[in-house]
Scaffold this motif. Structure first.
Motif, short mmCIF file in Angstrom:
data_model
loop_
_atom_site.label_atom_id
_atom_site.label_comp_id
_atom_site.label_asym_id
_atom_site.label_seq_id
_atom_site.Cartn_x
_atom_site.Cartn_y
_atom_site.Cartn_z
N MET A 111 0.84 -1.19 0.00
CA MET A 111 0.00 0.00 0.00
C MET A 111 0.88 1.25 0.00
N GLY A 112 1.98 1.19 0.74
CA GLY A 112 2.91 2.30 0.78
C GLY A 112 3.56 2.56 -0.56
N LEU A 113 3.72 1.51 -1.36
CA LEU A 113 4.26 1.69 -2.71
C LEU A 113 3.31 2.52 -3.56
N GLY A 114 2.01 2.31 -3.38
CA GLY A 114 1.05 3.13 -4.12
C GLY A 114 1.20 4.60 -3.78
N ALA A 115 1.26 4.88 -2.47
CA ALA A 115 1.42 6.28 -2.03
C ALA A 115 2.75 6.84 -2.49
N ALA A 116 3.78 5.99 -2.52
CA ALA A 116 5.12 6.46 -2.89
C ALA A 116 5.23 6.70 -4.39
N LEU A 117 4.58 5.87 -5.18
CA LEU A 117 4.88 5.86 -6.61
C LEU A 117 3.80 6.45 -7.50
N THR A 118 2.53 6.22 -7.19
CA THR A 118 1.50 6.56 -8.18
C THR A 118 0.32 7.37 -7.66
N GLU A 119 -0.01 7.27 -6.40
CA GLU A 119 -1.30 7.81 -5.96
C GLU A 119 -1.24 9.32 -5.73
N GLU A 120 -2.19 10.02 -6.32
CA GLU A 120 -2.27 11.48 -6.17
C GLU A 120 -3.65 11.92 -6.68
N ILE A 121 -4.36 12.65 -5.86
CA ILE A 121 -5.67 13.16 -6.27
C ILE A 121 -5.49 14.49 -7.00
N HIS A 122 -6.07 14.57 -8.19
CA HIS A 122 -6.08 15.83 -8.94
C HIS A 122 -7.48 16.44 -8.86
N PHE A 123 -7.53 17.76 -8.64
CA PHE A 123 -8.85 18.40 -8.60
C PHE A 123 -8.76 19.80 -9.19
N GLU A 124 -9.89 20.22 -9.72
CA GLU A 124 -9.97 21.52 -10.37
C GLU A 124 -11.44 21.93 -10.42
N ASP A 125 -11.72 23.20 -10.24
CA ASP A 125 -13.09 23.70 -10.29
C ASP A 125 -14.03 22.90 -9.39
N GLY A 126 -13.50 22.47 -8.26
CA GLY A 126 -14.35 21.77 -7.31
C GLY A 126 -14.67 20.34 -7.67
N LYS A 127 -13.95 19.79 -8.65
CA LYS A 127 -14.22 18.42 -9.06
C LYS A 127 -12.95 17.57 -8.95
N ILE A 128 -13.14 16.32 -8.53
CA ILE A 128 -12.03 15.37 -8.55
C ILE A 128 -11.87 14.89 -10.00
N LEU A 129 -10.66 15.00 -10.51
CA LEU A 129 -10.45 14.69 -11.93
C LEU A 129 -10.11 13.23 -12.19
N ASN A 130 -9.65 12.54 -11.17
CA ASN A 130 -9.20 11.15 -11.41
C ASN A 130 -9.77 10.19 -10.38
N GLY A 131 -11.05 10.34 -10.08
CA GLY A 131 -11.67 9.51 -9.05
C GLY A 131 -12.19 8.17 -9.55
N ARG A 132 -11.36 7.43 -10.23
CA ARG A 132 -11.74 6.08 -10.71
C ARG A 132 -10.50 5.21 -10.67
N PHE A 133 -10.71 3.90 -10.48
CA PHE A 133 -9.54 3.01 -10.44
C PHE A 133 -8.79 3.03 -11.78
N ASN A 134 -9.48 3.32 -12.87
CA ASN A 134 -8.79 3.39 -14.15
C ASN A 134 -7.95 4.66 -14.29
N ALA A 135 -8.19 5.64 -13.41
CA ALA A 135 -7.44 6.89 -13.51
C ALA A 135 -6.57 7.14 -12.27
N TYR A 136 -6.77 6.33 -11.26
CA TYR A 136 -6.04 6.49 -10.00
C TYR A 136 -5.42 5.14 -9.69
N PRO A 137 -4.20 4.90 -10.20
CA PRO A 137 -3.66 3.55 -10.09
C PRO A 137 -3.27 3.18 -8.66
N VAL A 138 -3.85 2.11 -8.17
CA VAL A 138 -3.47 1.55 -6.88
C VAL A 138 -2.65 0.29 -7.15
N PRO A 139 -1.86 -0.16 -6.19
CA PRO A 139 -1.01 -1.32 -6.45
C PRO A 139 -1.81 -2.57 -6.81
#
Lengths: 157, 711
Positions: free
Chosen positions: B630-658
């Protein structure tokens, strides 16, 4: 509303439903088969895996119309002769679950993998299982469980 | 409109229960109570808690442990099971002390009508706090049962013993627990009895603890029979959906509910900004909410974007207040030490918002009885507090709400709130039927809460021998856990600065220790470079003796650490990091391979972990592996992007978890310190992953890495 004939775990069921409803919601809400889990709704995590004519399928993106006339197996119907399927037993033996929410989907995927490839090497297990997410990240134990299930199958044969 | 409904769900900002500085041993007296037949044990720390305290805290004064006339043992706890293994561990604790087979122990968890309030399940508290209480209660029961048996034989209870559910005395007496419990007039036998500070089994004599018992309910999980909160079904139940705002800061101006209300079987419920519906199926509820969305008018507000996040945080500091307060600890004179340092370094580390993304999104089922009493089944790490939140939302007394938490599909600090429970209850009230409601993955990404983002500014100095002389560390927003550096430093300032977070945020696995350990350990390598020292040698020079140093040295040896790596291939990098939090200690070493295109692969990880006496080796190993991946996800890939009050990558296909493929070879060693009390272990192994990899990249390229994710 449309009537659908579904063959699930060897038994026939008639369901009256919205035609665009997913197989997952129908299993869970109409038939009380809650073993398949909702995880993402886009086939990206495979918590909702069922076997459709033997193939692991994301039930969350499978409309009822596509499930009709096919042989559907859910986790509730995987056991053999009233006992556990070797993959189920191996998951218990190898502690291959933490919260366990992904486990029904993992087990069905692994069962199909082992049917097609009874002796997978670790790379084959990783590539065959890679579509299924375990957020507890219990992957090492799950790989061990699939290896153990293959060995159990060999011992039975 | 229900007066108490608006704003009932307060955002959980930081885990409110930091580790206390001191913990004194208290005399604990166990009271025993007859259940007619069989007996119940109530355990209380004198002056600290008791039935009155439980009642004040909203808890029900139930027993900790019951022994039935069939010899089965039931343990009651307000702790929850979200995959970390506490159900099994608590059963083992009772079986150990009572001398009964593990299969004879049941654990009733997180049912506010039946279990004592053991506090929320967070902060790795179950092992150091709840397990000892269960062991003491079971030891009290054992003491009394042996006394009762020996009285029958006119024998000395000091010589009696219980094993496999049978009490024996060397004089020949033998009776099963079931026989004793069913064949004793407990009202009479227990009158006036209590046990003072019952003695628990020494670690050296453990028979159950310390071994890897099978996971409780494993068969129900592998067969799909286990009912998670989203699987609860009640007679006449409907399925619910809630209308969500199109963006953060959007305010509902008006909504036309007519189209949704006209749909067959649909009930629309509106109360202030809350608008939702209940329908015979989730699909129908979805359609109805889509109709509501079409008829909704929103007033949009301003909301910053993730592109400007760190500037925003620094510009929007506040005082917080209460448990959110800013904090500053100083020793010596940092400014002067910076002036006089042989070398000084500054760093600025950035950690984004990330999502817990448990496999089971928030879910609840709610049912009202005819007398205004509400039962909710939901997944939360704070069952009693959420029960209170639900009661407050509807203006009910706490006792009018029963919260039951079935073992739930993941938490990771992300399920402290009761949003789904309140929503389901509101819809059930309006529909006049029980309602089940499960958030979609989109909703979970957007409307749950996030692991806080953080900006961490560091400055430090070393003397000509490589000793750290100045340490200045400021954490903006992400929290206080592991804020204190474990290194010897005469002059230091360690600050946590509260900020007005643009996103709802809360706990996470190991909380802010992930961010603080990343910044600290990455910065330590910068200081080592400034001192022209090997990072391991620099750490060992500056770390005091103790458990942290022990795991660091063990990891370095196991990994094959080589000062300066003179024989390493040019494309390889090696890093090491360590840290302590929640009473346990971890060191992680990483090897990475550069791919020549600016990317890299993690080739292997070595982790040494120590949490005192190990209670369940197999589960501990799984917790370490899970934390690290799980720490590898936080270290390498996980990051929430948001703009105009919306989450831009709130899906497993856009937010890669390990996934399976992201698991590198891992070499894990646990130092089993049977001479030390057991600490919790489900969090700390995550904290050294990111800095070890960042340090490996620094070693390979000479470029410091200051921002997560690294890939």
């Amino acid at each position: 509303m449309t009537e659908f004939m579904l063959r699930i775990n060897g038994a026939d069921h008639t369901v009256t439903s919205d035609p665009d409803r997913s197989l997952l919601q129908t299993l869970r809400e109409d038939l009380d088969l809650t073993g398949a889990k909702y995880g993402c709704g886009e086939g990206a995590c495979r918590s909702c895996t069922v076997l459709l004519d033997g193939r692991p399928t994301a039930a969350c993106v499978t409309p009822l119309s596509r499930a009709e006339g096919r042989e559907i197996v859910t986790i509730e119907g995987l056991g053999e002769d009233g006992g556990l399927h070797p993959v189920q037993q191996a998951f218990i033996d190898e502690h291959a679950m933490q919260c366990g929410y992904c486990v029904p989907g993992m087990i069905l995927t692994a069962a199909a993998l082992l049917r097609d490839n009874p002796d997978p090497d670790p790379e084959a297990i990783v590539s065959g299982m890679n579509g299924n997410i375990c957020r507890c990240c219990n992957y090492p134990n799950i790989v061990r469980a699939v290896e153990r299930a293959a060995a159990l199958r060999h011992a039975e044969a | 409109m229900t007066a108490h409904f608006d704003g009932a769900v307060e955002p959980e900002r930081y885990e409110f229960s930091e580790k206390p500085r001191y913990r004194f041993s208290v005399s604990r007296r166990a009271f025993l109570q007859s259940m007619g037949a069989g007996l119940a044990v109530l355990t209380f720390a004198e002056g600290v808690s008791g039935p009155e305290a439980w009642a004040q805290g909203g808890g029900t004064p139930t027993g900790r442990l019951e022994i039935g006339t069939d010899g089965t043992v039931t343990v009651f706890t307000g702790k929850v099971e979200v995959g970390q293994g506490s159900r099994t561990q608590i059963a083992m604790a009772a079986a150990e002390e009572l001398g009964v087979p593990l299969d004879d122990v049941r654990v009733v968890m997180s049912d506010t009508d039946r279990a004592p309030n053991d506090g929320g399940t967070f902060g790795s508290h179950t092992t150091p706090r709840t397990v000892p209480e269960v062991r003491e209660a079971a030891a009290a029961a054992r003491t009394i049962l042996i006394e009762l048996a020996c009285e029958r034989w006119d024998a000395d209870p000091a010589d009696g013993a219980i094993q496999d559910g049978v009490i024996r005395h060397p004089g020949g007496g033998e009776i099963t627990l079931a026989e004793l419990a069913s064949d004793t007039d407990m009202d009479e036998a227990l009158a006036g009895r209590s046990v003072e500070s019952p003695a628990v089994t020494a670690v050296a004599d453990w028979r159950v603890l310390g071994e890897s018992a099978p996971k409780a309910d494993a068969e129900a999980i592998v067969t799909g029979a286990h009912r998670y909160p989203s699987d609860v079904r009640r007679p006449g139940m409907r399925y619910g959906k809630v209308l969500r705002a199109p963006a953060y800061e959007a305010r509902l101006v008006d909504v036309d509910t007519a189209a949704a209300e006209a749909m067959e079987g649909v009930t629309v419920v509106r109360d202030g900004d809350f608008v939702g519906c209940a329908a015979p199926t989730t699909r129908q509820a979805q359609r109805a909410v889509e109709a509501l969305a079409e008829g909704a008018e929103w007033e949009l507000g301003d909301h910053p974007s993730s592109a400007d996040l760190f500037e925003y945080l620094k510009a929007n500091t506040g005082s917080g207040g209460g448990r959110f307060s800013s904090q500053e600890d100083t020793e010596g004179d940092v400014a002067e030490a910076m002036e006089n340092g042989a070398a000084t370094v500054r760093g600025s580390y950035k950690v984004p918002y990330i999502q817990h993304a448990p496999m089971e999104p928030r879910a609840a089922a709610a049912e009202w009885d005819g007398e205004g009493r509400l039962t909710v089944w939901t997944g939360t790490q704070r069952p009693f507090d959420v029960r209170n939140d639900v009661a407050d939302a509807f203006g009910l007394q706490r006792g009018q709400v029963r919260l039951i938490m079935p073992d739930t599909g993941g938490g990771f600090g992300g399920k402290h709130t009761g949003d789904a429970a309140i929503e389901a209850a509101k819809l059930a009230q309006g529909a006049g039927h029980p309602v089940s409601l499960q958030w979609t993955r989109d909703e979970e990404f957007a409307w749950a809460y996030f692991r806080p983002a953080g900006l961490l500014e560091t400055a430090g100095a070393v003397d000509s021998d490589g000793r750290i002389t100045a340490w200045d560390f400021t954490n903006y927003n992400s929290g206080r856990a592991a804020l204190q550096s474990p290194y010897n430093t005469p002059n230091k300032r360690e600050r946590f600065q509260f900020c007005d977070s643009p996103l709802r945020e809360g706990s996470y696995r190991a909380l802010a220790a992930v961010a603080n350990a990343f910044a600290r350990e990455a910065f330590i390598d910068r200081l080592a470079a400034a001192a022209d020292m090997d990072p391991l040698a620099f750490r060992l020079l500056n770390l005091p003796n103790g458990r942290l140093r022990d795991v660091l040295e063990a990891a370095a040896e196991r990994f094959g650490w080589s000062a300066g790596w003179p024989d390493a291939p040019a494309d390889r990098g090696y890093g090491i990091a360590c840290g302590t939090e929640k009473g346990s200690y971890v060191a992680t070493a990483a090897e990475i391979a550069l791919d020549g295109d600016g990317g890299f692969e993690v080739e292997r990880l070595c982790v040494v972990f120590e949490c005192g006496a190990v209670q369940h080796p197999r589960n501990l190993r799984a917790q370490i592996e899970g934390c690290v991946i799980m720490g590898l996800g936080a270290a390498l890939t996980e990051e929430i992007h948001f703009e105009d009050g919306k989450i831009l990558n709130g899906r497993f296909n856009a937010y890669p978890v390990p996934r399976f493929r992201d698991t590198p070879p891992m070499d894990i060693e646990v130092l089993d310190r049977r001479d030390l009390p057991s600490a919790g272990a489900g969090e700390t192994p995550i904290i050294a992953v990111a800095p070890a990899i960042a340090n490996a990249l620094f070693q390979a390229t000479g470029e410091p890495r200051e921002k997560l994710p690294l890939a």
